[in-house]
Design an enzyme around this catalytic site. Structure first.
Site, PDB file in Angstrom:
ATOM      1  N   SER A 126       0.819  -1.198   0.000  1.00  0.00           N
ATOM      2  CA  SER A 126       0.000   0.000   0.000  1.00  0.00           C
ATOM      3  C   SER A 126       0.864   1.263   0.000  1.00  0.00           C
ATOM      4  CB  SER A 126      -0.955  -0.024   1.193  1.00  0.00           C
ATOM      5  OG  SER A 126      -1.909   1.002   1.093  1.00  0.00           O
ATOM      6  N   LYS A 178     -22.051  16.005   9.027  1.00  0.00           N
ATOM      7  CA  LYS A 178     -20.952  16.146   9.982  1.00  0.00           C
ATOM      8  C   LYS A 178     -20.580  14.816  10.624  1.00  0.00           C
ATOM      9  CE  LYS A 178     -17.888  18.379  12.298  1.00  0.00           C
ATOM     10  NZ  LYS A 178     -16.669  18.844  11.607  1.00  0.00           N
TER      11      LYS A 178
END
Length: 315
Positions: A126, A178
């Site tokens: 990765s 949010k």
């Protein structure tokens, strides 16, 4: 009780003496070649992040992005340095931190004649591979684990569990998005679209970086970049790495690419401080963000540190 204290003090004293001997020994060995060093060794060990770390007792080594970038710049500004040897043993890290280190390496390739070789250890997956792709040449051990080219965002829904134990959660937000990764409710369809767009954009940036660093056509890279991992041998067969070998093979390749005659003289940039070996225990870092995703679990020794990463979207 008094005997226990004496034994504990003796043990601490012995550890400090051992650390001092190791530090002084490293300093003496480096001092012989420091003035004529032509290869900068930079270690990328552990999870790559922009995590705050430091203090007089913290280790100088590690995968802190700012520290790695600083060491790359120091190597670039050293007139004697002809090459950088990256030793990578990392399961990945946050997208932004990996990208920042990659960009500094690519800037070095563009602005200087310094050659960059990556030597892959146990794992360079990765974000570890993201950084390695900025090298002119990648050397992997046949059994190194690499690849894992992809991006991931994870969240959990624990509402059923909380219902069983009678726990209710009330959330107050300034806007409907949010609490987009809240584990206390189902993810909304519009939130899924937003999160998927973030994953897709980060993934494309990852692909573009490999294409630029490796010179590999996107159409050949894309089938390999589905998140799977590869051994070093498999990665070489798929042209994700250039050759197989250990650290010393990588060092030989570094000398070859940089046209260094004779034995290369290596300077370890980012060498740990006197108390570097005690860094994990004496670090002054105070971050404690919750872990929102999981990295590729390559080494249990990294687990205690992973809870400090606020958001990992690369795996």
């Amino acid at each position: 009780m008094r005997l226990n204290r004496v034994l504990a003090l003796a043990l601490v004293t012995l550890c400090l003496i051992a650390a001092l001997g190791n530090w002084l020994g490293g300093s003496v060995n480096k001092s012989k070649d420091q003035g004529s060093a032509n290869v900068a060794q930079i270690n990328v060990y552990g999870v790559i992040s922009d995590e705050a770390s430091g203090g007089p007792f913290s280790s100088g080594e590690g995968a802190n992005a700012n520290k790695l970038i600083s060491n790359i710049k120091k190597a670039r500004e050293d007139d004697g340095i002809k090459a950088i040897l990256l030793r990578i043993n990392s399961p990945g890290g946050t997208a932004a931190a990996s990208q920042a280190v990659y960009e500094e390496l690519m800037r070095t390739r563009k602005d200087t004649d310094i050659k960059i070789v990556a030597s892959l250890g146990d794992v360079a997956a990765s974000g570890g591979y993201y950084i390695a792709s900025a090298a002119d040449h990648i050397v992997a051990n046949p059994s190194s684990i690499t690849g894992s080219i992809g991006v991931i965002v994870q969240t959990q829904n624990v509402t059923s569990l909380l219902d069983k134990v009678g726990v209710q959660t009330n959330t107050f937000t300034s806007g409907p998005l949010k609490d987009i990764l809240s584990p206390f409710r189902e993810t909304k369809p519009e939130e899924r679209k937003i999160l998927q767009s973030i994953v897709d954009d980060s993934y494309q940036q990852f692909l573009d970086a490999i294409v630029a660093g490796r010179g590999m056509p996107l159409e050949k890279l894309k089938p390999l970049a589905d998140g799977r991992i590869y051994t070093g041998t498999q990665a070489k067969d798929n042209k994700l790495v250039d050759s197989l070998g250990n650290y010393y093979d990588a060092l030989d390749k570094t000398a070859e690419l940089a046209n260094i005659s004779g034995d290369p003289k290596v300077k370890d940039f980012g060498k740990g401080s006197l108390f570097g070996d005690f860094g994990p225990f004496l670090s002054t870092s105070n971050q404690s963000f919750p872990q929102l995703t999981t990295e590729w679990l390559s080494s249990k020794s990294q687990w205690p540190r992973w809870h400090k990463i606020p958001l990992t979207i690369m795996e």
